[in-house]
Scaffold this active site. Structure first.
Site, mmCIF file in Angstrom:
data_model
loop_
_atom_site.group_PDB
_atom_site.id
_atom_site.type_symbol
_atom_site.label_atom_id
_atom_site.label_comp_id
_atom_site.label_asym_id
_atom_site.label_seq_id
_atom_site.Cartn_x
_atom_site.Cartn_y
_atom_site.Cartn_z
ATOM 1 N N TYR A 1 0.758 -1.377 -0.014
ATOM 2 C CA TYR A 1 0.082 -0.044 0.029
ATOM 3 C C TYR A 1 0.780 1.391 -0.002
ATOM 4 O O TYR A 1 0.776 2.278 -0.800
ATOM 5 C CB TYR A 1 -0.952 -0.161 1.312
ATOM 6 C CG TYR A 1 -1.551 1.364 1.378
ATOM 7 C CD1 TYR A 1 -2.762 1.595 0.518
ATOM 8 C CD2 TYR A 1 -1.372 2.283 2.338
ATOM 9 C CE1 TYR A 1 -3.559 2.814 0.767
ATOM 10 C CE2 TYR A 1 -1.977 3.498 2.331
ATOM 11 C CZ TYR A 1 -3.064 3.679 1.455
ATOM 12 O OH TYR A 1 -3.553 4.942 1.697
ATOM 13 N N ARG B 1 -10.834 5.015 9.196
ATOM 14 C CA ARG B 1 -9.843 4.429 8.266
ATOM 15 C C ARG B 1 -8.867 3.660 8.963
ATOM 16 O O ARG B 1 -8.595 4.167 10.252
ATOM 17 C CB ARG B 1 -9.056 5.539 7.544
ATOM 18 C CG ARG B 1 -10.052 6.100 6.462
ATOM 19 C CD ARG B 1 -9.417 7.258 5.470
ATOM 20 N NE ARG B 1 -8.670 8.248 6.203
ATOM 21 C CZ ARG B 1 -8.302 9.301 5.888
ATOM 22 N NH1 ARG B 1 -8.168 9.386 4.344
ATOM 23 N NH2 ARG B 1 -7.870 10.348 6.455
ATOM 24 N N ARG C 1 1.940 8.878 12.969
ATOM 25 C CA ARG C 1 1.449 10.026 13.358
ATOM 26 C C ARG C 1 -0.080 10.308 13.374
ATOM 27 O O ARG C 1 -0.428 10.758 14.345
ATOM 28 C CB ARG C 1 2.172 11.228 12.832
ATOM 29 C CG ARG C 1 2.123 12.700 13.233
ATOM 30 C CD ARG C 1 2.441 13.511 12.256
ATOM 31 N NE ARG C 1 1.678 13.468 10.869
ATOM 32 C CZ ARG C 1 1.983 14.149 10.071
ATOM 33 N NH1 ARG C 1 3.058 14.530 9.592
ATOM 34 N NH2 ARG C 1 1.072 14.005 8.753
#
Length: 449
Positions: A180, A237, A227
């Site tokens: 990804y 998500r 972060r």
């Protein structure tokens, strides 16, 4: 500047000085001349400022051979990403746009007005024709590279957008996580490297070692994913791979519960450990830069990333809010970034912060120590520790005071100027008092008595 920031910088004057130095005295290696640009190109740079203030500054300081091409490359990928991120666009509409976005770059006047009402980068797509107009003017070799990367990234985004399992449950394995990140960031590194080499600003051997440019992208993307945990969680998500986080919790949202603080810190420790495996590749990649502006462009995001990793490592605030390094620290890093040696020293500085925050009660303790040691060993091999007693004394001073010799000298100079200013002010006030006071004449004394 907020009151809280004023208080912070009152106790961190070196960071305040860095902000002033960058804003007032920083001299770019290269500067644009908007008066010589077309209206459409000026509009492109306006969109660059609107969509990414951090990247915009370093992009616009690139050499003339690359400034426009890299700016357009960024805007094209930003447009692609805006479509991919917009959950209001049905997949039947989104998929052909993502897979065919590279072909749209050849369609004069193409724009897109189907973005959702809350999509902040929608204005770019509504005026995308200005990007297409300027894209058609850059060198053909650059256009080929940008279209190739856009095609690869668009196909990757479409694959993930259509993957219900991914959309529902997030990333599963570390291998999926790497793939990804490759699609959304590693390909950017590949494209930039090809642009650098096409302009003879980087060593062609980087094309043979494409894992280096991939690591550049993955290091940045993984740092951002760590972060942005809370922001992504609130948006529904999940990018942290299950292979890692399921060792510490049943649900990703469990990490926000203070009762699970230790498990959360151990999990973020392993996430940072995973990101650190790309760190030495990043330094190796930077050694292949031939142009100072290109080096700065590539290096500044990397030093921001290592500083951010040190900040988020075992930091419980990551699970409650978005954590970022301060503007002052960012300006310090940009000022200190000049060559591979200075960048290596920055990496070493933040690796030692991670070392200090590491704890034996963390199950990843030994692996973190080894990962940091691996990067430090790479730096030691390239830039051996000097044996000169004077240099060693300077290094000890830095360890004790937290300042480099240059910073210490600058602070001493500032103190001397401050003391001098105070002395001049006191002398001036004394002179003014003497000149305005009444003379003690005999008549005055008689009158007073």
């Amino acid at each position: 500047m907020k009151a809280s920031e004023l208080v912070y910088y009152a106790f961190h004057p070196s960071q305040l000085r860095a902000i002033i130095q960058w804003k007032v005295w920083h001299n770019p290696l290269h500067e644009r001349n908007p008066e010589k640009e077309t209206a459409s190109l000026r509009r492109c740079f306006e969109f660059l400022d609107m969509t990414s203030r951090s990247f915009s500054a370093v992009i616009q300081e690139l050499c003339p051979e690359l400034c426009v091409s890299v700016s357009l490359f960024y805007l094209i990928l930003r447009g692609l990403d805006t479509i991919e991120d917009d959950m209001t666009i049905p997949f039947v509409t989104k998929e052909p746009l993502l897979r065919g976005f590279d072909q749209l770059l050849d369609q004069d006047g193409w724009t897109f007005t189907g973005s959702g009402p809350n999509e902040k980068d929608a204005p770019l797509l509504r005026e995308f024709h200005v990007v297409i107009t300027e894209f058609q003017k850059i060198p053909e070799e650059h256009r080929v590279i940008i279209k190739d990367i856009t095609k690869k990234m668009g196909d990757g985004m479409a694959d993930y957008a259509g993957d219900e399992e991914h959309n529902t449950n997030g990333v599963k394995t570390i291998a999926d996580y790497d793939l990804y990140c490759h699609y959304v960031a590693g390909l950017v590194g590949e494209g930039l490297t090809r642009l650098f080499i096409a302009s003879e600003k980087a060593n062609p051997i980087l094309l043979e070692r494409d894992y280096l440019s991939n690591s550049m992208g993955l290091f940045l993307q993984k740092t951002n994913i760590i972060r942005d945990f809370r922001e992504d969680l609130d948006d529904g998500r999940a990018f942290w791979p299950k292979e890692i986080w399921t060792k510490y919790a049943e649900k990703l949202s469990d990490f926000t519960n203070p009762e699970n603080e230790e498990a959360a810190l151990n999990c973020i420790s392993e996430m940072v450990l995973d990101a650190l495996r790309h760190a030495d590749d990043c330094l190796f990649y930077l050694a292949g830069m031939k142009d100072q502006s290109v080096f700065n462009f590539a290096a500044i995001p990397q030093v921001m990333a290592i500083a951010t990793l040190a900040l988020v490592f075992r930091n419980k605030e990551v699970f409650q809010k978005n954590v970022k390094i301060t503007k002052g620290e960012a300006c310090q890093l940009m000022l200190e970034t000049g060559n591979l040696r200075s960048v290596s020293q920055i990496f070493k500085k933040y690796l030692r912060i991670i070392h200090e925050k590491n704890t034996p009660k963390d199950p990843n303790f030994l692996k973190i120590s080894v990962a940091c040691g691996k990067v430090e060993q790479w730096i030691e091999n390239v830039f051996p520790t000097p044996q000169n007693p004077a240099v060693i004394a300077q290094q000890r001073q830095m360890q004790q005071t937290g300042e480099t010799p240059e910073e210490a000298a600058a602070n001493r100079k500032e103190m001397m100027l401050l003391v001098g200013a105070v002395v001049v002010m006191l002398v001036g006030i004394s002179s003014l008092m003497v000149s305005t006071s009444s003379p003690l004449t005999e008549n005055t004394l008689t009158k007073d008595w």
